[in-house]
Structure formats: structure tokens, C-alpha cells
Design a protein around this motif. Structure first.
Motif, PDB file in Angstrom:
ATOM      1  N   GLN A 359      63.218  18.193  50.017  1.00 47.71           N
ATOM      2  CA  GLN A 359      63.634  17.833  51.254  1.00 47.71           C
ATOM      3  C   GLN A 359      65.049  18.504  51.583  1.00 47.71           C
ATOM      4  N   PRO A 360      65.206  19.296  52.511  1.00 48.55           N
ATOM      5  CA  PRO A 360      66.452  20.001  52.752  1.00 48.55           C
ATOM      6  C   PRO A 360      67.472  18.997  53.509  1.00 48.55           C
ATOM      7  N   VAL A 361      66.646  17.955  54.294  1.00 49.22           N
ATOM      8  CA  VAL A 361      67.681  17.389  54.917  1.00 49.22           C
ATOM      9  C   VAL A 361      67.949  16.087  54.241  1.00 49.22           C
ATOM     10  N   PRO A 398      63.757  12.899  58.743  1.00 42.79           N
ATOM     11  CA  PRO A 398      62.158  13.201  58.910  1.00 42.79           C
ATOM     12  C   PRO A 398      61.387  13.392  57.558  1.00 42.79           C
ATOM     13  N   ALA A 399      60.334  12.491  57.406  1.00 40.52           N
ATOM     14  CA  ALA A 399      59.576  12.387  56.219  1.00 40.52           C
ATOM     15  C   ALA A 399      58.639  13.570  56.114  1.00 40.52           C
ATOM     16  N   SER A 400      58.183  14.167  57.444  1.00 42.25           N
ATOM     17  CA  SER A 400      57.421  15.396  57.272  1.00 42.25           C
ATOM     18  C   SER A 400      58.279  16.915  57.116  1.00 42.25           C
ATOM     19  N   LEU A 401      59.690  16.764  56.875  1.00 41.31           N
ATOM     20  CA  LEU A 401      60.476  17.980  56.910  1.00 41.31           C
ATOM     21  C   LEU A 401      60.505  18.163  55.493  1.00 41.31           C
ATOM     22  N   VAL A 402      59.740  18.793  54.884  1.00 37.26           N
ATOM     23  CA  VAL A 402      59.780  19.323  53.628  1.00 37.26           C
ATOM     24  C   VAL A 402      59.227  20.649  53.146  1.00 37.26           C
ATOM     25  N   ASP A 403      60.103  21.214  52.188  1.00 41.30           N
ATOM     26  CA  ASP A 403      59.351  22.418  51.741  1.00 41.30           C
ATOM     27  C   ASP A 403      58.195  22.147  50.571  1.00 41.30           C
ATOM     28  N   SER A 404      56.974  22.194  50.892  1.00 45.44           N
ATOM     29  CA  SER A 404      55.912  22.003  50.097  1.00 45.44           C
ATOM     30  C   SER A 404      55.843  22.690  48.817  1.00 45.44           C
TER      31      SER A 404
END
Lengths: 412, 260
Positions: A359-361, A398-404
Motif C-alpha cells: 500500500q503506497p499511500v 483507499p483500500a483498492s490502491l495497492v500494488d498487488s
């Protein structure tokens, strides 16, 4: 006082005739002492050899295709009053001059060299000093500006011009120039299909390179250092930004690369080093950001909520204070497949990508966004605890802002 | 005093606690340098560890040592020795043993890394210096707590609370104030607040070196202006010395008045 100025300007008006040097028309062999008369007498496509000397002739206008070639560094001086060289013809070549002391005007854009409505002209190997505008190109096509060194002494944004300024141009080449201490280093407005290459732009008050309403341009291998902001790309489409260096753009509203209302562009293989914010994007859509190195920036990327469908992949994020901050709870961009030096996950199946999403944020970047002064708590244990709690159960970020699929090793 | 210092120091340098402390830093610094390619990053990680660990160990170890050497102190007090020299000697002994552990633990891996020819020398120097400063401050506070409290549990509890407050709660308070009064320009107020916490002082000194790019935002520039200037450095130095001196002077006063 007024009288004094009148007398002084009177003297200055007489002064231009105090010239020295020598000009040779290569075709006819005629010699001239004044550049103006040499130009007046020359035929189309003549070559005028201008020898070293001091030419203070006010404004010099070229209305026919000519080659002006300086040898031994002839100086064209504008006595801090005039625009120096005005070119209103096609296929003019200007090279080897030292052009200095352009007058500052609040009414006209006075330049060291101005091209108006020109096709296929070349400006190269000149040195421009103490300029208001350096090289100003208007409504021109297929011109080249190469290897010029343009130094101004801009003090405030209001009273200064741009080093290289293009307006309503097409298919231009701006290559290997060194521009410093103007308002903007290189400014493009309504300029399409042009190439900006290998320039060095530094210590400018506002932007190193500034795009407005310009499409299909490429800038490549340029260096932007210590500017108010490195590059600003506004209201433009299809821009390619490749292999540039953005370094040390420091300040509160200072960015390496400022993107505003830009679509379908490519940002590839650039290096962002020690900027307060490396990329700041507002209303950027469908851009591809790949192969870039973000090293020790305050914020590697500030992406506003109105940026959509951008792809950030294969970038290296190394030791930035904040990797990413955003002001939205939603995420419409893709951040997969980057290397993040803060990533702490593991890679059990050894495929080179981490098994736990990154999670970069961080929560803290939201806090700093809200209360600027809280930057003083940077690296406090308390903040680390907050970040950790947020990481475990995202409530604000934002929970969807990830590098998966974060990479385990930096891209070489 | 020197004799007591020497005795305490030798005693402690041989103790398992100091060696464990030394090894802890050695392993942390060594592994961080080994695993991360970037020594700048290692310094940042070490800073996080140091800012928490150093005050905690100093304050707990100080209290622990004071209580456990109680018999020895009583024996010394029976001798014709000035009280000041006994307590000052012990305080310096404990501090110096911790400082030795810290400096060697951090220094050896960085020395092998070749810190003297590295651009990180300045950052490492600041790191070490703030570690040493924190040790002096928190051992002093520990002795003060221990001498004021006969009850050991109370003493340990107080020490923990002081550490928690300075290390964590204080920053939380700053954050709450910042968020409640976010409409007001609080830069200078916050700046003032951080000056009164030694942990924050060292943290800011370090981030000024390490995160300079981020600090050049709007508020950051205000902080940078103070701490980056020579006046700011002077202020930080004076305040750090005060933070060492004040607990020490209280310790001296308590020691000379206390009825053993």
C-alpha cells in the motif's frame, strides 16, 4: 528627473551608430561596417560573415532568406532597450553571435532573436546574455534552435520573460540548449509535433519546461535542475517524456513534473531526484508511467482524485519520504508491478513479485495533506504506529490502491 | 568521584546487560547495512530504532542500576566521601557504559562499511551524537526517579511512563493539537513544543539531514529556517545541555538532602 531621462535616451538613440567591426558579403565580397546596411544590400540566400566586434544598432530586422554567420564572437547589443534580431523570412540561419542586453518591456515581448512566420530557419551556437525573452518563435514551422546558451537575470515572474518561447509553431527542434535564470526555461504554447532534446534548463523562476495546449510533442534527455518546477505539462495530449532528469526542484509548490489536464501521454525512463514532489498530477488521464526512477524525493507522486486510467508500472521508488499521496478515497489508476524500497513483504514462490500487496499511500500523508505543520512529526514512533494501524485495517486510505505484484528487486 | 566512576564503569562494562546492549546495536546496524544496499536507508532505519530504544534502555537501566547498587551506595555513604561525588560518579559510570555500548555497536559495522569515506558520514555523526545525548538525558532522569522513589515498582512505573510520554504520547498530543486547531498557523507553536522534548529534538535534527526534500514544503521551510540556521543549532545545543543539566542538578539536590 524626466528631463534627465529624455536627455539620456537621446544620447542612447545616437549611440547605436557607434559601431565597430566588419561584415563581408561572401557572394559579392563587399564590406560593410553596419549589419543593418549589409542586410539591406544583400540578395536572397547571401551569406554575411560578421567578424568579431561590437554592433549596437538597435533593432535589426531580416526580411529575406540570409545566412548570418558570426566569426570571433561578434556582439549584438540591444542597449537594454530594444529587441535585437527580428527575423520575418524563411530559411534564415543565425550562428555564432553573442547577443546581449535585451530591453525589458511590459507592452511587447522583446527578444534576443525573434522569428515570426518563418519556415526552415536555424538558430545555432549563439550566446544570449541578459535577455528579457531569449529566442522567441512565433507562427513558425520546421525551425531548429540548437546549441544556444541563454542566460537572463530574472528577478520576478512579472518582469521577466522566457528563454526559449514558442507560440503557434509546428515541427520544431529545440536541441542542446542551455537556458537559465528566466521565468520559464522553454515555453511552448500551441506547439505541435515538436522535439525538445538534450537541453539543460536550470535556475528558472517558474518552470524548466512549460507546455500549454501543445500536442504530439516529445522531450527527451533533458535536464531540469533547481527550477520553481521542473516541467509543467498543461492542457496537452500525446506528449512523450523520455529519459529526462528532474533534480532538486525544491519548495512548497515546487514539482519535478507538474501534469495538469493531460491525456494519452507517456512518461518513460526518467529520473526524479530529490524534488519536493517528483510528480504532481491533476486531471491526468490515460497516461503511462513506466521505467522511471524516483530517488529520495519528499513525495514521489501526488496524484489527485481526478486522475483516471493511468498506469504506473515498472518504476523504482527508492527512499522517498512518501511514495504516493492522494486526496481521494477512490482509486481509478493501476499501480501494479513497481519496486518500492519500503516494501516489507516476502516472496515464497520466488517469482520475483511479493506475495503481499503493497500500500503506497500512508495515513500520515493524509495527515500532512490536512495539516501542513504536522510534517514536523515525520519519522516519529507515534506516526509509525498510526501508519501500521491503518495498514492493517485501511479506514482512510483507499483500500483498492495497492500494488498487488510489487517487485522484490529494483529494476536495473 | 573518578574512582567511583571508574569502578562503576568497569563493573558495568563487564556486565551482561551492557554487552547485550552492545550486541543489539551491533546486530541491528550490521544487518541493516548488510541487507540494504543504500547506507542512507540504514541510517534512517537505525534512527527509528535509536529514538525508541535509546531512551528506553537508558531510563530502565538507570533505574535498575540505582536500585541494585543500593547496598553499595550505603556502604560508600558510610565512608568520608562527599555525596555529590558518589552519585555523580555513578551517574557518569552508567552513562558512559551505555554510550560505549552504543558507539561501539553502531560504530563497528559502519567502520567496516567505510563510513569515513562515505557521503553518509555527516548523517551517521548526527545519529551517534543524538544517541549519546539521549543516553545522558534519560540516565539522568532515571537516577532522579530512582532517588525520589524508595518503592521500586513505583520507580520502574514512573520511568516507563516518562519514556512513553516523551517517546510516543507527546507526539500524539502535538498531532491532536494540530488537527483540532488546523485553521490556525501553528508552525511556530509546534516548533516550540518540540523543543521541550529531547526525543523530538534529536528526531528533528536527524530528519533535517535525511528528509530534506520533504521538509521543503511550506511548513517544513519554517522548521528548516530555524533548525538549519546557526541560531537554531545553538538553540538545540543549549536545550540539549539544559536537558542533561536540569535532571542532574535535581539529582544532586535530592542526593544531598535525602535521608538514607
Amino acid at each position: 528627473m524626466n528631463k534627465f531621462i529624455t536627455i539620456l535616451s537621446g544620447i542612447l538613440l545616437i549611440l547605436p551608430f557607434a559601431v565597430s567591426g566588419q561584415i563581408v558579403n561572401q557572394r559579392t565580397g563587399t564590406q560593410y561596417r553596419q549589419l543593418k546596411s549589409a542586410i539591406q544590400m544583400a540578395g536572397d540566400h547571401d551569406v554575411l560573415l560578421v567578424k568579431g566586434g561590437f554592433y549596437e544598432e538597435g533593432n535589426i530586422t531580416v526580411r529575406k532568406p540570409l545566412t548570418l554567420r558570426g566569426t570571433g564572437g561578434p556582439v549584438l547589443d540591444g542597449s537594454n532597450q530594444n529587441e535585437i534580431l527580428t527575423i520575418k523570412a524563411d530559411s534564415v540561419l543565425v550562428e555564432g553571435f553573442i547577443i546581449q542586453n535585451v530591453g525589458v518591456s511590459y507592452m511587447k515581448d522583446q527578444a534576443g532573436i525573434r522569428l515570426y512566420g518563418s519556415r526552415g530557419s536555424v538558430i545555432r551556437n549563439n550566446k544570449l546574455k541578459n535577455t528579457f525573452f531569449g529566442i522567441l518563435l512565433e507562427k513558425s514551422v520546421h525551425c531548429k534552435v540548437e546549441n544556444n546558451e541563454i542566460t537572463g537575470n530574472a528577478a520576478s515572474e512579472v518582469s521577466s520573460g522566457n528563454a526559449i518561447h514558442l507560440w503557434y509553431c509546428d515541427s520544431m527542434l529545440i536541441r542542446a540548449n542551455e537556458v537559465r535564470r528566466h521565468r520559464d526555461g522553454i515555453y511552448l504554447e500551441f506547439v505541435n509535433a515538436s522535439m525538445i532534446q538534450e537541453n539543460v534548463s536550470e535556475n528558472n523562476l517558474r518552470y524548466g519546461l512549460h507546455f500549454m495546449f501543445s500536442d504530439d510533442d516529445t522531450y527527451l534527455k533533458n535536464t531540469f535542475r533547481n527550477n520553481g518546477a521542473g516541467v509543467a505539462v498543461m492542457f496537452s495530449n500525446h506528449i512523450t517524456m523520455d529519459q529526462n532528469l528532474f533534480a532538486n526542484n525544491w519548495g512548497a509548490s515546487s514539482y519535478g513534473l507538474l501534469l495538469k489536464e493531460i491525456t494519452d501521454s507517456k512518461i518513460t525512463d526518467n529520473k526524479f531526484q530529490q524534488n519536493t514532489s517528483a510528480i504532481y498530477a491533476e486531471g491526468a488521464n490515460r497516461c503511462l508511467v513506466t521505467g522511471n526512477d524516483f530517488i529520495r524525493n519528499g513525495w514521489a507522486m501526488k496524484i489527485s482524485g481526478n486522475c483516471e486510467n493511468n498506469t504506473f508500472t515498472q518504476n523504482n521508488f527508492l527512499s522517498n519520504t512518501f511514495d504516493l499521496s492522494t486526496n481521494s478515497k477512490q482509486n481509478y489508476n493501476s499501480y501494479n508491478g513497481n519496486y518500492w524500497s519500503e516494501y516489507t513483504g516476502y516472496d515464497l514462490n520466488r517469482d520475483g513479485t511479493g506475495d503481499v500487496p503493497y500500500q503506497p499511500v500512508k495515513l500520515y500523508s493524509y495527515i500532512v495533506d490536512r495539516s501542513d505543520a504536522s510534517i514536523i512529526l515525520l519519522r516519529s514512533f507515534f506516526i509509525d504506529l498510526l501508519n501500521y494501524a491503518e495498514k492493517v485495517a485501511p479506514a482512510i486510505t483507499p483500500a483498492s490502491l495497492v500494488d498487488s505484484s510489487p517487485l522484490m528487486k529494483p529494476i536495473p | 568521584m573518578l574512582k567511583i566512576l571508574k569502578f562503576t564503569l568497569y563493573d558495568l562494562l563487564r556486565s551482561r546487560w551492557t554487552i547485550a546492549y552492545f550486541l543489539l546495536y551491533l546486530i541491528c546496524a550490521g544487518s541493516l547495512l548488510y541487507f540494504s544496499a543504500d547506507p542512507g536507508k540504514a541510517v534512517i532505519s537505525l534512527m527509528n530504532i535509536l529514538l525508541i530504544l535509546c531512551p528506553l534502555v537508558s531510563i530502565m537501566f538507570g533505574v535498575l542500576y540505582f536500585y541494585s547498587s543500593r547496598d553499595f551506595v550505603e556502604l560508600l555513604l558510610a565512608q568520608p566521601l562527599p555525596r555529590n561525588s558518589i552519585f555523580t560518579g555513578q551517574y557518569l559510570g552508567v552513562t558512559l557504559s551505555l554510550v560505549t555500548g552504543l558507539s561501539l555497536g553502531l560504530g563497528i559495522p559502519f567502520l567496516f562499511y567505510g563510513i569515513f569515506v562515505s557521503p553518509e558520514l555527516m548523517n551517521f555523526g548526527t545519529l551517534l551524537l543524538s544517541g549519546i545525548m539521549l543516553t545522558f538525558i534519560f540516565t539522568g532522569i532515571a537516577f532522579l526517579i530512582a532517588i525520589k522513589n524508595e518503592n521500586r515498582i513505583r520507580g520502574f512505573g514512573l520511568a516507563l511512563i516518562v519514556w512513553l510520554f516523551m517517546g510516543i504520547i507527546y507526539d500524539g498530543l502535538i498531532l491532536i493539537i494540530l488537527l483540532i486547531f488546523e485553521d490556525y498557523p501553528l508552525e511556530n507553536f509546534v516548533l516550540g513544543m518540540t523543543l521541550f522534548n529531547p526525543v523530538d529534538l534529536s528526531r528533528i535534527l536527524l530528519i533535517l539531514q535525511l528528509d530534506i526534500s520533504a521538509l521543503l514544503g511550506f511548513s517544513g521551510a519554517v522548521f528548516k529556517k530555524l533548525f538549519g540556521s546557526s541560531l537554531g543549532m545553538l538553540l538545540v545545543t543549549v536545550l540539549s545541555i539544559l536537558w542533561v543539566l536540569v535532571p542532574y542538578l535535581f539529582l544532586r539536590r535530592s542526593a544531598s538532602r535525602k535521608d538514607f
